[in-house]
Design a protein around this motif. Structure first.
Motif, PDB file in Angstrom:
ATOM      1  N   PHE A  71       0.850  -1.438  -0.083  1.00 43.37           N
ATOM      2  CA  PHE A  71       0.127   0.017   0.139  1.00 43.37           C
ATOM      3  C   PHE A  71       0.856   1.309  -0.002  1.00 43.37           C
ATOM      4  N   SER A  72       2.080   1.138   0.378  1.00 43.81           N
ATOM      5  CA  SER A  72       2.955   2.353   0.502  1.00 43.81           C
ATOM      6  C   SER A  72       3.640   2.440  -0.856  1.00 43.81           C
ATOM      7  N   GLY A  73       3.453   1.751  -1.698  1.00 43.99           N
ATOM      8  CA  GLY A  73       3.799   1.814  -3.188  1.00 43.99           C
ATOM      9  C   GLY A  73       5.341   1.262  -3.476  1.00 43.99           C
ATOM     10  N   GLU A  74       6.084   1.140  -2.300  1.00 47.76           N
ATOM     11  CA  GLU A  74       7.264   0.663  -2.446  1.00 47.76           C
ATOM     12  C   GLU A  74       7.324  -0.596  -3.121  1.00 47.76           C
ATOM     13  N   MET A  75       6.724  -1.625  -2.858  1.00 40.58           N
ATOM     14  CA  MET A  75       6.648  -3.016  -3.514  1.00 40.58           C
ATOM     15  C   MET A  75       6.650  -2.626  -4.991  1.00 40.58           C
ATOM     16  N   MET A  76       5.768  -1.913  -5.319  1.00 39.00           N
ATOM     17  CA  MET A  76       5.106  -2.031  -6.689  1.00 39.00           C
ATOM     18  C   MET A  76       6.414  -1.002  -7.714  1.00 39.00           C
ATOM     19  N   LYS A  77       6.936  -0.151  -6.875  1.00 41.46           N
ATOM     20  CA  LYS A  77       8.168   0.660  -7.555  1.00 41.46           C
ATOM     21  C   LYS A  77       9.095  -0.277  -7.870  1.00 41.46           C
ATOM     22  N   ALA A  78       9.551  -1.053  -6.870  1.00 42.57           N
ATOM     23  CA  ALA A  78      10.764  -2.020  -6.696  1.00 42.57           C
ATOM     24  C   ALA A  78      10.414  -3.089  -7.911  1.00 42.57           C
ATOM     25  N   ALA A  79       8.919  -3.568  -8.113  1.00 38.92           N
ATOM     26  CA  ALA A  79       8.615  -4.602  -8.818  1.00 38.92           C
ATOM     27  C   ALA A  79       8.877  -4.003 -10.169  1.00 38.92           C
ATOM     28  N   TYR A  80       8.585  -2.679 -10.359  1.00 37.09           N
ATOM     29  CA  TYR A  80       8.577  -2.200 -11.857  1.00 37.09           C
ATOM     30  C   TYR A  80      10.091  -2.265 -12.407  1.00 37.09           C
ATOM     31  N   GLN A  81      10.966  -1.636 -11.304  1.00 36.32           N
ATOM     32  CA  GLN A  81      12.230  -1.732 -11.778  1.00 36.32           C
ATOM     33  C   GLN A  81      12.678  -3.070 -12.003  1.00 36.32           C
ATOM     34  N   SER A  82      12.580  -4.200 -11.214  1.00 35.82           N
ATOM     35  CA  SER A  82      12.862  -5.387 -11.549  1.00 35.82           C
ATOM     36  C   SER A  82      12.310  -6.029 -12.642  1.00 35.82           C
ATOM     37  N   SER A  83      11.141  -5.856 -12.938  1.00 36.91           N
ATOM     38  CA  SER A  83      10.412  -6.319 -14.123  1.00 36.91           C
ATOM     39  C   SER A  83      11.171  -5.816 -15.609  1.00 36.91           C
ATOM     40  N   GLN A  84      11.747  -4.734 -15.252  1.00 38.97           N
ATOM     41  CA  GLN A  84      12.358  -4.064 -16.548  1.00 38.97           C
ATOM     42  C   GLN A  84      13.643  -5.164 -16.757  1.00 38.97           C
ATOM     43  N   ILE A  85      14.413  -5.299 -15.844  1.00 38.04           N
ATOM     44  CA  ILE A  85      15.311  -6.410 -15.928  1.00 38.04           C
ATOM     45  C   ILE A  85      15.012  -7.581 -16.539  1.00 38.04           C
ATOM     46  N   LEU A  86      14.085  -8.216 -15.937  1.00 41.24           N
ATOM     47  CA  LEU A  86      13.652  -9.354 -15.978  1.00 41.24           C
ATOM     48  C   LEU A  86      13.108  -9.574 -17.556  1.00 41.24           C
TER      49      LEU A  86
END
Ligand SMILES: Nc1ncnc2c1ncn2[C@@H]1O[C@H](COP(=O)(O)OP(=O)(O)OP(=O)(O)O)[C@@H](O)[C@H]1O
Ligand SMILES: [Mg+2]
Lengths: 275, 277
Positions: A71-86
Motif C-alpha cells: 500500500f505504501s507503493g514501495e513494492m510496486m516501484k521495486a517490482a517495476y524496476q525489477s520487471s524491466q531487467i527481467l
C-alpha cells in the motif's frame, strides 16, 4: 501425467457440488493440510517467542509487512524496476536461445563451432560471472540484464537443441520421401516436435531468470525487489525483508502457470492423448 | 490384348540393376535386378529381415546404396521424386496433425491448390473407409486405421509409382480383403506401377502381375512368377481358380523350404529364376 478413473457415482456427485467434492481429493486436502500445518507451526513458534521477528519473523508479521509495502507503493516501484531487467533479459534470452539451439541441432558445423562454449558456460556458476560482467557492461541496466540473459538462456538452448535432435527419424524420412523443402520440414515436423522441449526449457528459464534478477540486484547497483529485500534485512526488519521474497515466489508461480497455459494451447494433440 | 502389346506395356520404366547394399559387414541386398513395367504391379514376398524395406527405401531415393543403379524413366534415381509415393510400414503419420491434414500432407508439399487438395483428400478418406474421422489425431485411431491413412496419403498424390511396404499388415482380415478390392478398383481407373511388399501369399497373387520371392542374408531374388490374372480382377473368381490354388501351393512350398530349389512350376505358369553370377 496420471489419470485417475473415478467411479461413476462419484463423478456425478462432483458435477453437482464441485467445490465440496474436490475437497475429498487427496491432491486438494493433503496439500491444504500440509500447507496450513507448516504455516501454523511456524506461526506458533513465533507466538511462543522461539522465533523472533528480528531474526526470522513469522507468517502473520510477514503478511502485514507485505500489505504495508504494497500500500505504501514501495513494492510496486521495486517490482517495476525489477520487471524491466527481467523482461529485457527474457526478451533477449528466449529468441536467442531458440535460434542457437535450433542451429546447433540442425547443423553439425555450427554445433562443433559453439558447443564447447555452450557446455563450458552451462557448467559455470553464473553468479561468478557477475563481477566480470559488471566490469565490462557496468552495474546498471545493461550489466543486470546480461546477468539475467546468462541465467535464462542455457535451459532454452539445451532443450531446443535436444528437441531438434530427437525429431523422429522415421518422420524425417517421411518428409524426405514426399520431397519436402527444408522450410516445409521445419513447419510440419521440427517446430511441432520441439514444442514440449521448448516449454520445459521456458519453465526452467523463467525460474532461473528470477534468480538472475535478484542476484543482479544484490550484487550490482541497488534497485528493485532484490535491493528492497536486502535493505530491510540489513536493518534487521526481517518481516519487510521477506515480503519481497514472497512477492517473487508468487511471480515465479504465475510464470510457471503461464508456460503451462502455452503448452496446453500448442500441444492440444498431446493433451487429448492423455485425457 | 496381343502378346506384343503386353510386352510394349511392360516396357520397364523403373529398373533396378545389380543393386548391392551393405550395413557394415551385413550384406543386405546382393545384386538385385528387377524391371518394373509401365503400370505393372510387382508383389514381393520374403522372410522378415531379407531387405524388403531397404529395397523400397533405395528405390525411393531415401538411402544410398553401394553398387548398381536405380533408373526411373531413363534417369538415375538419387533423391526422392514426386512421381513416387511410399506407404510406410510404420505408417509415418504426424501425431500433431489431424487425419485430414495427414492425408493432405503430400499434396500440400506439392503446392496443389486448396480446392484440389480438399477434393482429393475427401475422396481418398472415403475410399479407405475413414469417413467421419477427419478431425481425429493419429493416436485416436486404431493401428489399422492409421495404416489406411498412410495408404490414402500416398494415393492422394496420384503418383505414377507407388511403393507399398506391407500396406495391409495391421488391418483385420475382412478389412484387408475390402482394401485389396478397393486397391484393385483404384488401379483399374488410375493405373500405376507398384512395388507392393507383403507377407501374405494370397495377397501377393491377388494383387500382383508378378510375384517376386526373396531370400535372406544376403537378400537375393530367388525367382519370379507371372500371375497372369490381368486387369479388372475379381478377387473371388481368382481365388476359386485352379491356377491360383496351384501357384499358392507352389509359393507356400517355396517359402517353407528357403534353401531348396522350388521345383517344377504348375502348368501354364511362367517362372523366371534369378541367375546367380
Ligand atoms: N539403418 C540400418 N542400419 C543397420 N542395419 C539395418 C538398417 N536398416 C536395416 N538394417 C538391417 O537390414 C536387414 C534388412 O532390413 P529390412 O528392414 O529391409 O528388412 P525387411 O525385409 O523389410 O523385414 P520385415 O519383413 O521384418 O519388415 C535387417 O537385417 C536389418 O537389421
Ligand atoms: Mg520391412
Amino acid at each position: 501425467m496420471t489419470t485417475e478413473t473415478k467411479p461413476l457415482a462419484e463423478a456425478k456427485e462432483q458435477k453437482a457440488a464441485p467445490m465440496l467434492a474436490s475437497l475429498r481429493e487427496p491432491r486438494v486436502y493433503v496439500r491444504a493440510v500440509s500447507l496450513f500445518g507448516v504455516l501454523g507451526a511456524w506461526e506458533a513458534l513465533g507466538w511462543t517467542g522461539i522465533i523472533k521477528p528480528s531474526t526470522f519473523s513469522y507468517p502473520s508479521v510477514i503478511a502485514s509487512a507485505f500489505l504495508s509495502l504494497l500500500f505504501s507503493g514501495e513494492m510496486m516501484k521495486a517490482a517495476y524496476q525489477s520487471s524491466q531487467i527481467l523482461g529485457a533479459g527474457l526478451a533477449i534470452a528466449i529468441p536467442l536461445g531458440i535460434a542457437l539451439g535450433m542451429f546447433m541441432g540442425r547443423s553439425r558445423t555450427f554445433e562443433y563451432a559453439v558447443d564447447t562454449f555452450v557446455y563450458a558456460l552451462y557448467a559455470t556458476p553464473v553468479v561468478a560471472l557477475a563481477f566480470p560482467i559488471a566490469m565490462v557492461l557496468g552495474v546498471d541496466f545493461a550489466g543486470k540484464t546480461t546477468i539475467v540473459v546468462f541465467f535464462a538462456i542455457m535451459p532454452v538452448i539445451i532443450n531446443v537443441y535436444h528437441g531438434v535432435r530427437n525429431v523422429d527419424p522415421m518422420l524425417l524420412e517421411v518428409t524426405r520421401s514426399f520431397c519436402s523443402s527444408e522450410w516445409q520440414r521445419w513447419r510440419d515436423l521440427i517446430f511441432p516436435s520441439i514444442v514440449p522441449y521448448l516449454v520445459a526449457g521456458l519453465g526452467m528459464a523463467s525460474g532461473r531468470a528470477l534468480v538472475g534478477m535478484v542476484v543482479a540486484e544484490f550484487l550490482m547497483s541497488i534497485s528493485g525487489l532484490g535491493a528492497l529485500s536486502q535493505d530491510y534485512i540489513g536493518n534487521l526488519e526481517m518481516d519487510k525483508g521477506l515480503a519481497p521474497v514472497v512477492f517473487l515466489m508468487i511471480v515465479g508461480i504465475l510464470l510457471t502457470k503461464l508456460v503451462d497455459f502455452f503448452e496446453s494451447r500448442f500441444a492440444s494433440w498431446r493433451a487429448r492423448n492423455e485425457r | 490384348m496381343s502378346r506384343t502389346a503386353v510386352m510394349e506395356e511392360r516396357r520397364a520404366n523403373l529398373s533396378l540393376r545389380g543393386l548391392h547394399k551393405r550395413y557394415g559387414s551385413l550384406h543386405v541386398l546382393d545384386g538385385i535386378h528387377l524391371d518394373v513395367g509401365h503400370q505393372e504391379i510387382i508383389t514381393v514376398l520374403g522372410p522378415s529381415g531379407c531387405g524388403k524395406t531397404t529395397l523400397l527405401r533405395i528405390v525411393n531415393g531415401l538411402i544410398p546404396y553401394d553398387e548398381g543403379e536405380v533408373v526411373f524413366r531413363s534417369e538415375r534415381v538419387a533423391a526422392p521424386r514426386p512421381e513416387m509415393a511410399m506407404v510406410f510400414q510404420h505408417f509415418g503419420l504426424f501425431p500433431w496433425k489431424r487425419l485430414y491434414q495427414n492425408i493432405g500432407y503430400g499434396l500440400r508439399i506439392q503446392g496443389r491448390p486448396p480446392e484440389e487438395i480438399d477434393r482429393l483428400v475427401r475422396r481418398y478418406i472415403g475410399l479407405v473407409g475413414l469417413d467421419g474421422f477427419e478431425n481425429h489425431y493419429p493416436s485416436e485411431l486404431s493401428g489399422g486405421m492409421q495404416q489406411r491413412a498412410g495408404l490414402a496419403r500416398a494415393l492422394a498424390t496420384q503418383a505414377a509409382v507407388l511403393l507399398l511396404d506391407e500396406p495391409f499388415g495391421a488391418v483385420d482380415a475382412l478389412t484387408r480383403e475390402l482394401l485389396q478390392e478397393e486397391l484393385l478398383r483404384i488401379i483399374d481407373v488410375e493405373p500405376k506401377s507398384m512395388i507392393f511388399i507383403t507377407h501374405s501369399i494370397d495377397e501377393a497373387l491377388l494383387v500382383g502381375d508378378r510375384v517376386v520371392v526373396m531370400s535372406p542374408r544376403p537378400g537375393r531374388i530367388r525367382f519370379e512368377l507371372e500371375t497372369g490374372f490381368g486387369r479388372g480382377r475379381e478377387i473371388e473368381a481368382i481365388r476359386a481358380s485352379d491356377r491360383f490354388q496351384a501357384m499358392r501351393h507352389y509359393l507356400w512350398e517355396a517359402l517353407r523350404h528357403p534353401d531348396s530349389d522350388p521345383g517344377p512350376v504348375p502348368d501354364g505358369v511362367s517362372l523366371r529364376m534369378e541367375v546367380k553370377p
